[in-house]
Design a protein around this motif. Structure first.
Motif, short mmCIF file in Angstrom:
data_model
loop_
_atom_site.label_atom_id
_atom_site.label_comp_id
_atom_site.label_asym_id
_atom_site.label_seq_id
_atom_site.Cartn_x
_atom_site.Cartn_y
_atom_site.Cartn_z
N PHE A 1 -7.55 0.80 7.11
CA PHE A 1 -8.02 -0.33 7.92
C PHE A 1 -9.08 -1.16 7.19
CE2 PHE A 1 -11.05 -2.02 11.10
CZ PHE A 1 -10.20 -2.94 11.70
N THR B 1 1.62 3.40 -2.19
CA THR B 1 1.32 4.53 -3.10
C THR B 1 0.54 5.65 -2.42
OG1 THR B 1 -0.69 3.41 -3.81
CG2 THR B 1 1.30 3.05 -5.16
N VAL C 1 -4.20 2.48 11.42
CA VAL C 1 -5.03 2.98 12.52
C VAL C 1 -6.49 2.70 12.15
CG1 VAL C 1 -5.59 4.95 13.97
CG2 VAL C 1 -3.34 4.82 12.89
N ALA D 1 1.44 0.21 10.30
CA ALA D 1 1.13 1.60 10.70
C ALA D 1 -0.37 1.88 10.71
CB ALA D 1 1.82 2.57 9.74
N GLY E 1 0.84 -1.20 0.00
CA GLY E 1 0.00 0.00 0.00
C GLY E 1 0.87 1.24 0.00
N GLN F 1 2.19 4.86 13.64
CA GLN F 1 0.78 5.29 13.62
C GLN F 1 0.68 6.76 14.00
OE1 GLN F 1 2.03 2.80 15.58
NE2 GLN F 1 0.44 1.36 16.15
N VAL G 1 2.78 9.27 13.41
CA VAL G 1 3.54 10.24 12.61
C VAL G 1 2.72 10.60 11.38
CG1 VAL G 1 5.66 10.66 11.29
CG2 VAL G 1 5.74 9.27 13.35
N SER G 2 2.52 11.90 11.17
CA SER G 2 1.66 12.34 10.08
C SER G 2 2.37 12.25 8.73
CB SER G 2 1.20 13.77 10.38
OG SER G 2 1.35 14.61 9.27
N ALA G 3 1.61 11.83 7.73
CA ALA G 3 2.15 11.73 6.37
C ALA G 3 2.61 13.09 5.86
CB ALA G 3 1.09 11.15 5.44
N GLU G 4 1.89 14.14 6.23
CA GLU G 4 2.27 15.49 5.77
C GLU G 4 3.66 15.86 6.28
OE1 GLU G 4 -0.71 14.75 6.85
OE2 GLU G 4 -2.19 15.61 5.47
N GLY H 1 2.73 5.68 3.06
CA GLY H 1 3.76 4.84 2.45
C GLY H 1 4.78 5.66 1.67
N VAL I 1 -1.99 0.45 4.47
CA VAL I 1 -3.27 0.49 3.75
C VAL I 1 -4.35 0.94 4.72
CG1 VAL I 1 -2.63 -1.29 2.09
CG2 VAL I 1 -3.79 -1.95 4.18
N ARG J 1 0.85 1.63 -11.12
CA ARG J 1 0.71 2.71 -10.13
C ARG J 1 1.92 2.72 -9.19
NH1 ARG J 1 -4.53 2.21 -9.40
NH2 ARG J 1 -4.53 0.86 -7.59
N1 LIG Z 1 -1.97 9.53 6.34
C1 LIG Z 1 -1.45 9.69 7.54
O1 LIG Z 1 -1.07 10.80 7.96
C2 LIG Z 1 -1.26 8.49 8.45
C3 LIG Z 1 -0.55 8.64 9.65
C4 LIG Z 1 -0.36 7.51 10.46
C5 LIG Z 1 -0.90 6.30 10.09
N2 LIG Z 1 -1.60 6.19 8.93
C6 LIG Z 1 -2.16 4.89 8.57
O2 LIG Z 1 -1.44 4.41 7.45
C7 LIG Z 1 -2.32 3.74 6.56
C8 LIG Z 1 -2.20 4.37 5.19
O3 LIG Z 1 -2.58 5.72 5.26
P1 LIG Z 1 -2.73 6.56 3.91
O4 LIG Z 1 -3.24 7.89 4.31
O5 LIG Z 1 -1.49 6.45 3.12
O6 LIG Z 1 -3.92 5.72 3.23
P2 LIG Z 1 -4.56 5.70 1.77
O7 LIG Z 1 -3.96 6.73 0.90
O8 LIG Z 1 -6.04 5.70 1.92
O9 LIG Z 1 -4.16 4.24 1.25
C9 LIG Z 1 -2.84 3.84 1.01
C10 LIG Z 1 -2.80 2.90 -0.16
O10 LIG Z 1 -3.50 1.69 0.17
C11 LIG Z 1 -4.04 1.12 -1.01
N3 LIG Z 1 -5.45 0.80 -0.77
C12 LIG Z 1 -6.48 1.66 -0.63
N4 LIG Z 1 -7.64 1.00 -0.37
C13 LIG Z 1 -7.31 -0.31 -0.37
C14 LIG Z 1 -8.06 -1.50 -0.17
N5 LIG Z 1 -9.39 -1.49 0.06
N6 LIG Z 1 -7.41 -2.68 -0.24
C15 LIG Z 1 -6.08 -2.73 -0.50
N7 LIG Z 1 -5.31 -1.64 -0.68
C16 LIG Z 1 -5.92 -0.45 -0.61
C17 LIG Z 1 -3.92 2.16 -2.12
O11 LIG Z 1 -2.87 1.75 -2.96
P3 LIG Z 1 -3.14 1.07 -4.40
O12 LIG Z 1 -4.46 1.58 -4.90
O13 LIG Z 1 -1.98 1.56 -5.20
O14 LIG Z 1 -3.12 -0.39 -4.15
C18 LIG Z 1 -3.52 3.42 -1.40
O15 LIG Z 1 -2.67 4.25 -2.16
C19 LIG Z 1 -3.73 3.83 7.16
O16 LIG Z 1 -4.03 2.64 7.85
C20 LIG Z 1 -3.62 4.98 8.13
O17 LIG Z 1 -4.49 4.83 9.25
C21 LIG Z 1 -1.79 7.25 8.09
#
Ligand SMILES: NC(=O)c1ccc[n+]([C@@H]2O[C@H](COP(=O)([O-])OP(=O)(O)OC[C@H]3O[C@@H](n4cnc5c(N)ncnc54)[C@H](OP(=O)(O)O)[C@@H]3O)[C@@H](O)[C@H]2O)c1
Length: 234
Positions: A78, A11, A103, A101, A9, A143, A145-148, A15, A76, A38
């Motif tokens: 949850f 992308t 949540v 990571a 995940g 978990q 640490v913010s992506a931004e 990640g 990915v 992708r």
């Molecule tokens: N964003 C933050 O600031 C942050 C901070 C801490 C923890 N997290 C945790 O890290 C994880 C990822 O966060 P994110 O914001 O990067 O999430 P996201 O953009 O919604 O998803 C990450 C990747 O997961 C894949 N994906 C999406 N839906 C899916 C599904 N139903 N089944 C399989 N793969 C799927 C997609 O990649 P493909 O389409 O290329 O397969 C997508 O690019 C989450 O669990 C979040 O709680 C995020």
């Protein structure tokens, strides 16, 4: 550590943010996606942001990424994690370490991002541990640490609480945390403690909504030996 890190995940923002930081630190990173094209596009974006000629970031379909190394990161949403892990189960290498990571935000089911869902196993990462093949060690980290913040050019001034039932997995995750400038890793004990970190992450999101910003976590007044950061001395 010289082996490749595969981000399942990879992308999405979390990640990509981790990949950027590790690639800058000289690690070999494989971005995983449900779609190989992708993943390759995402890898290209990371390569364009790093000046070094040595940068090693590639993109593969998730199962190919998983099969390529035994050091894995799961980023990915949850709502997709359980089905994806079941699908990928045959591709895991025995003895792999998986850093999770995830949540379990209520936003996954149309609720608020500042609330978590109840997970039968106790936490998202404990669910992951139940779904991976025997012999794969699961460790919770990142978990809080913010992506931004990961995506920015700034140092990341937060603490990452690392939780696992396998001390080897804890150690490996701590080493990877410490590759990121100024982040400190703290051994948070057993995997079940990740439940609390997941809840705190929902609180951090609520604080971001209330005040604006990208809140992180800072644990104070532990002995120096509790903090691990390869960068603090530089
Ligand atoms: N964003 C933050 O600031 C942050 C901070 C801490 C923890 N997290 C945790 O890290 C994880 C990822 O966060 P994110 O914001 O990067 O999430 P996201 O953009 O919604 O998803 C990450 C990747 O997961 C894949 N994906 C999406 N839906 C899916 C599904 N139903 N089944 C399989 N793969 C799927 C997609 O990649 P493909 O389409 O290329 O397969 C997508 O690019 C989450 O669990 C979040 O709680 C995020």
């Amino acid at each position: 550590m010289s082996r490749a890190i595969a981000i399942i995940g990879g992308t999405g923002p979390q990640g990509m943010g981790l990949a950027l930081r590790w690639a800058r630190a000289g690690e070999t990173v494989i971005l995983g996606s449900r779609d190989a094209a992708r993943a390759q596009q995402a890898a290209q974006k990371i390569r364009e942001r790093i000046v070094s000629a040595q940068v090693q970031v590639s993109g593969l379909e998730n199962s190919a990424a998983l099969a390529a190394t035994d050091l894995l990161v799961l980023t990915v949403p949850f709502e997709g994690a359980a089905a994806l892990l079941k699908q990928l189960k045959p591709a895991f290498r025995p003895g792999s370490v998986l850093i999770d990571a995830t949540v379990p935000l209520a936003a996954s089911v149309g609720g608020r991002a500042s609330r978590t869902l109840g997970v039968w196993q106790g936490s998202a990462v404990q669910q992951t541990a139940e779904l991976v093949p025997k012999g794969v060690s699961v460790v919770a980290a990142f978990q809080d640490v913010s992506a931004e913040v990961l995506d920015s050019e700034d140092d990341v001034d937060g603490d990452v609480i690392v939780c696992s039932d396998d001390p080897r997995a804890t150690q490996i995750a701590i080493e990877l945390v410490a590759k990121i400038p100024r982040i400190r890793a703290i051994d948070g004990g057993k995997l079940e403690n990740a439940r609390i970190v997941e809840q705190i992450t929902a609180l951090l999101i609520g604080l971001n909504i209330r005040h604006g910003g990208h809140a992180g976590l800072r644990i104070t007044r532990l002995p120096e030996s509790a903090y691990r950061s390869d960068w603090s001395a530089k």
